[in-house]
Design a protein around this motif. Structure first.
Motif, PDB file in Angstrom:
ATOM      1  N   THR A  12       0.833  -1.202   0.000  1.00  9.83           N
ATOM      2  CA  THR A  12       0.000   0.000   0.000  1.00  9.83           C
ATOM      3  C   THR A  12       0.868   1.252   0.000  1.00  9.83           C
ATOM      4  O   THR A  12       2.066   1.188   0.278  1.00  9.83           O
ATOM      5  N   CYS A  44      -3.459   3.088   1.505  1.00  4.04           N
ATOM      6  CA  CYS A  44      -4.316   2.334   0.601  1.00  4.04           C
ATOM      7  C   CYS A  44      -3.519   2.027  -0.666  1.00  4.04           C
ATOM      8  O   CYS A  44      -2.435   2.565  -0.868  1.00  4.04           O
ATOM      9  N   ASP A  80      -6.729   2.341  -5.761  1.00  2.77           N
ATOM     10  CA  ASP A  80      -7.971   2.633  -5.044  1.00  2.77           C
ATOM     11  C   ASP A  80      -8.130   4.118  -4.738  1.00  2.77           C
ATOM     12  O   ASP A  80      -9.103   4.513  -4.113  1.00  2.77           O
ATOM     13  N   ALA A 129     -10.371   8.219  -1.575  1.00  4.35           N
ATOM     14  CA  ALA A 129     -10.372   6.821  -2.007  1.00  4.35           C
ATOM     15  C   ALA A 129     -11.639   6.556  -2.806  1.00  4.35           C
ATOM     16  O   ALA A 129     -12.696   7.128  -2.524  1.00  4.35           O
ATOM     17  N   LEU A 163     -13.038   1.111   2.057  1.00 10.39           N
ATOM     18  CA  LEU A 163     -12.591   2.362   1.438  1.00 10.39           C
ATOM     19  C   LEU A 163     -13.491   3.532   1.837  1.00 10.39           C
ATOM     20  O   LEU A 163     -13.013   4.662   1.995  1.00 10.39           O
ATOM     21  N   LEU A 202     -12.259   4.461   5.147  1.00 10.44           N
ATOM     22  CA  LEU A 202     -11.000   5.182   4.991  1.00 10.44           C
ATOM     23  C   LEU A 202     -11.264   6.653   4.677  1.00 10.44           C
ATOM     24  O   LEU A 202     -10.624   7.545   5.244  1.00 10.44           O
TER      25      LEU A 202
END
Length: 88
Positions: free
Chosen positions: A18, A40, A44, A52, A59, A62
């Protein structure tokens, strides 16, 4: 004027594959990066919207975490600007 925008750093890759998400803070033509502690995969991340891509629940969560951290950071920036009006 101070500008704050979240971004996914494609230059760095963590061991799990990531990329770290950081805030790019710009002031008077200079910029600094501030880590969020979140990460991430670069595929993405929507680089135009600086969020994201909401493909799944993780996501979306996130994005919520990044938004919360952004609000906290902007609050601190506002406090600094109120204490030192000569900056703005």
């Amino acid at each position: 004027m101070i500008h704050v925008k979240p971004t996914c750093d494609k230059r760095r890759v963590k061991k799990d594959g990531t990329n770290p998400i950081l805030f790019r803070i710009s002031f008077n033509g200079e910029s600094r990066d501030l880590s969020t502690g979140l990460s991430c995969h670069s595929q993405d991340w929507d680089y135009k919207k600086n969020r994201a891509k909401p493909r799944n629940y993780l996501l979306e969560h996130l994005n919520e975490c990044v938004a919360e951290k952004e609000i906290k950071l902007l609050t601190k920036v506002r406090i600094i600007l109120n204490e030192y009006p000569e900056i703005s």
